[in-house]
Design an enzyme around this catalytic site. Structure first.
Site, PDB file in Angstrom:
ATOM      1  N   VAL A 138       1.739   6.728   7.091  1.00 41.34           N
ATOM      2  CA  VAL A 138       0.892   7.181   5.980  1.00 41.34           C
ATOM      3  C   VAL A 138      -0.537   6.738   6.279  1.00 41.34           C
ATOM      4  O   VAL A 138      -0.766   5.584   6.670  1.00 41.34           O
ATOM      5  CB  VAL A 138       1.379   6.582   4.643  1.00 41.34           C
ATOM      6  CG1 VAL A 138       0.487   7.018   3.496  1.00 41.34           C
ATOM      7  CG2 VAL A 138       2.830   6.985   4.375  1.00 41.34           C
ATOM      8  N   HIS A 171       0.876  -1.181   0.000  1.00 40.16           N
ATOM      9  CA  HIS A 171       0.000   0.000   0.000  1.00 40.16           C
ATOM     10  C   HIS A 171       0.903   1.218   0.000  1.00 40.16           C
ATOM     11  O   HIS A 171       2.146   1.078   0.027  1.00 40.16           O
ATOM     12  CB  HIS A 171      -0.943  -0.030   1.205  1.00 40.16           C
ATOM     13  CG  HIS A 171      -0.260  -0.257   2.518  1.00 40.16           C
ATOM     14  ND1 HIS A 171       0.569   0.685   3.087  1.00 40.16           N
ATOM     15  CD2 HIS A 171      -0.250  -1.333   3.347  1.00 40.16           C
ATOM     16  CE1 HIS A 171       1.039   0.201   4.235  1.00 40.16           C
ATOM     17  NE2 HIS A 171       0.569  -1.014   4.413  1.00 40.16           N
ATOM     18  N   HIS A 183       3.993   1.566   2.289  1.00 39.71           N
ATOM     19  CA  HIS A 183       5.236   0.930   1.836  1.00 39.71           C
ATOM     20  C   HIS A 183       5.882   1.746   0.706  1.00 39.71           C
ATOM     21  O   HIS A 183       7.076   2.008   0.704  1.00 39.71           O
ATOM     22  CB  HIS A 183       4.951  -0.475   1.271  1.00 39.71           C
ATOM     23  CG  HIS A 183       4.321  -1.444   2.223  1.00 39.71           C
ATOM     24  ND1 HIS A 183       3.073  -1.980   2.026  1.00 39.71           N
ATOM     25  CD2 HIS A 183       4.788  -1.997   3.378  1.00 39.71           C
ATOM     26  CE1 HIS A 183       2.786  -2.838   3.001  1.00 39.71           C
ATOM     27  NE2 HIS A 183       3.796  -2.852   3.845  1.00 39.71           N
ATOM     28  N   SER A 185      -2.589  -0.167   6.279  1.00 39.11           N
ATOM     29  CA  SER A 185      -2.061  -1.461   6.717  1.00 39.11           C
ATOM     30  C   SER A 185      -2.600  -2.536   5.794  1.00 39.11           C
ATOM     31  O   SER A 185      -3.753  -2.460   5.346  1.00 39.11           O
ATOM     32  CB  SER A 185      -2.536  -1.732   8.155  1.00 39.11           C
ATOM     33  OG  SER A 185      -2.348  -3.100   8.464  1.00 39.11           O
ATOM     34  N   GLY A 196       8.721   1.874   9.087  1.00 40.65           N
ATOM     35  CA  GLY A 196       7.611   2.804   9.310  1.00 40.65           C
ATOM     36  C   GLY A 196       7.418   3.109  10.790  1.00 40.65           C
ATOM     37  O   GLY A 196       7.554   2.218  11.636  1.00 40.65           O
TER      38      GLY A 196
HETATM   39  P1  AMP Z   1       4.586  -4.679   6.857  1.00 40.11           P
HETATM   40  O1  AMP Z   1       4.496  -5.085   5.427  1.00 40.11           O
HETATM   41  O2  AMP Z   1       3.282  -4.374   7.494  1.00 40.11           O
HETATM   42  O3  AMP Z   1       5.467  -5.602   7.680  1.00 40.11           O
HETATM   43  O4  AMP Z   1       5.356  -3.298   6.863  1.00 40.11           O
HETATM   44  C1  AMP Z   1       6.616  -3.151   6.250  1.00 40.11           C
HETATM   45  C2  AMP Z   1       7.202  -1.813   6.612  1.00 40.11           C
HETATM   46  O5  AMP Z   1       6.319  -0.776   6.205  1.00 40.11           O
HETATM   47  C3  AMP Z   1       7.390  -1.639   8.139  1.00 40.11           C
HETATM   48  O6  AMP Z   1       8.575  -0.921   8.388  1.00 40.11           O
HETATM   49  C4  AMP Z   1       6.159  -0.847   8.526  1.00 40.11           C
HETATM   50  O7  AMP Z   1       6.351  -0.080   9.686  1.00 40.11           O
HETATM   51  C5  AMP Z   1       6.000   0.048   7.299  1.00 40.11           C
HETATM   52  N1  AMP Z   1       4.603   0.508   7.210  1.00 40.11           N
HETATM   53  C6  AMP Z   1       3.483  -0.258   7.230  1.00 40.11           C
HETATM   54  N2  AMP Z   1       2.376   0.515   7.174  1.00 40.11           N
HETATM   55  C7  AMP Z   1       2.811   1.804   7.129  1.00 40.11           C
HETATM   56  C8  AMP Z   1       2.169   3.070   7.073  1.00 40.11           C
HETATM   57  N3  AMP Z   1       0.840   3.179   7.059  1.00 40.11           N
HETATM   58  N4  AMP Z   1       2.930   4.172   7.041  1.00 40.11           N
HETATM   59  C9  AMP Z   1       4.295   4.083   7.057  1.00 40.11           C
HETATM   60  N5  AMP Z   1       4.962   2.923   7.100  1.00 40.11           N
HETATM   61  C10 AMP Z   1       4.241   1.792   7.151  1.00 40.11           C
END
Ligand code: AMP
Length: 300
Positions: free
Chosen positions: A182, A34, A37, A191, A153
């Site tokens: 974001v 999304h 990322h 998310s 993030g």
């Molecule tokens: P995930 O795929 O959920 O494991 O997230 C991968 C990376 O993207 C991690 O460092 C998260 O903290 C970051 N991340 C996920 N959602 C967001 C968001 N809404 N805003 C900023 N970073 C994000």
């Protein structure tokens, strides 16, 4: 953009990029991309639109080690075709999509990375072993890629603090970049798990951010009692949604320790279940300067 599932191929490409003098940037994710990322990739790309100086690697790996037995490992959303297109459009140079066998060829890893204390609180108190899984896979990714910098993030605030601690404690030579959360236009933190929400739950979920903003503005108007801020947030979420609160906590932003009074920069962090979907969010709030002074006078 190149795609590989193999560590050897990834390393070959990274070596080439290094020989060309490029800085290597890693963005670890679990995919189902999304804009939260993609914004990190765009941020890195902004500094080098011609792909001459920065080599951006995004990893997509749903790490079994960080999921508990009753969590959503099997149903975690996946869509590699869409992810590849989005990553390419955001300026990623290489997508690393290893299989579980590629990352854990010997089955269960005998070596794990355990960051103590700060992993026993907040999410760690409810997700046993989660941060050990995260720290282990992130250190593996750091050793595979040897990045100069890596993006994480702020949405997963505790995760960022844990990785920061690990990098300090183990002298890992990587620059960590914390990227601001974001959000959707109604404030809900983006998310991959938002895709689990029913239309009604999706309508209710923005109360999380609204309540965090409430807490932040209480502190901005001088409220320095963490339990009062906490109570307001709990009350708002409970009255405005069917979300079941796991935790709402006010902690010191730099080390996640508890605060008696809000006289330093704090993080208000929460986890709330909407049906079987667990959502987390947080906000960083600076203490009021005069509150700080007031407390200093009282304490001395
Ligand atoms: P995930 O795929 O959920 O494991 O997230 C991968 C990376 O993207 C991690 O460092 C998260 O903290 C970051 N991340 C996920 N959602 C967001 C968001 N809404 N805003 C900023 N970073 C994000």
């Amino acid at each position: 953009m190149k795609i590989t599932e193999y560590i050897a191929a990834l390393r070959e490409n990274i070596n080439e990029a290094r020989e060309q003098g490029k800085t290597v940037v890693l963005i670890p994710t679990m995919g189902f991309l999304h804009y939260g990322h993609l914004a990190m990739a765009e941020d890195a790309r902004k500094q080098d639109e011609d792909h001459e100086k920065i080599y951006i690697i995004m990893s997509i790996f749903i790490n079994p080690l960080q999921f508990g037995p009753n969590e959503d490992l099997d149903k975690y959303p996946r869509n590699l075709v869409r992810d590849s297109r989005l990553a390419h459009e955001a300026g990623v140079d290489m997508l690393f999509v290893p299989s579980v066998e590629e990352m854990y060829p010997y089955g269960e890893s005998l070596t794990t990375v355990n960051v103590s204390k700060i992993t026993d609180i907040l999410c760690g108190a409810y997700r046993t072993g989660h941060f050990q899984g995260v720290a282990t896979v992130v250190s593996k990714l750091f050793n595979i890629v040897l990045p100069d910098a890596a993006y994480f993030g702020q949405k997963d605030y505790q995760q960022f603090i844990v990785i920061q601690q690990m990098v300090k404690d183990l002298n890992i030579p990587v620059k960590l970049i914390a990227y601001p959360t974001v959000r959707e236009s109604d404030g809900l933190a983006m998310s991959s798990r938002n895709s689990y929400l029913s239309p009604e739950q999706r309508k209710q979920a923005p109360v999380l951010y609204r309540s965090l903003l409430d807490g932040a503005s209480m502190i901005a108007s001088g409220e320095n009692r963490p339990e009062v801020v906490r109570e307001r947030i709990i009350q708002r979420i409970s009255t405005e949604s069917e979300g079941k609160i796991e935790y709402v906590e006010v902690r010191k932003a730099n080390d996640l320790s508890l605060v008696q009074r809000v006289n330093c920069t704090v993080v208000i962090a929460l986890a709330v279940h909407f049906g079987s979907t667990r959502l987390i969010d947080n906000i960083i709030v600076e203490a009021q300067k005069d509150v700080e002074k007031h407390d200093e006078i009282k304490d001395s």
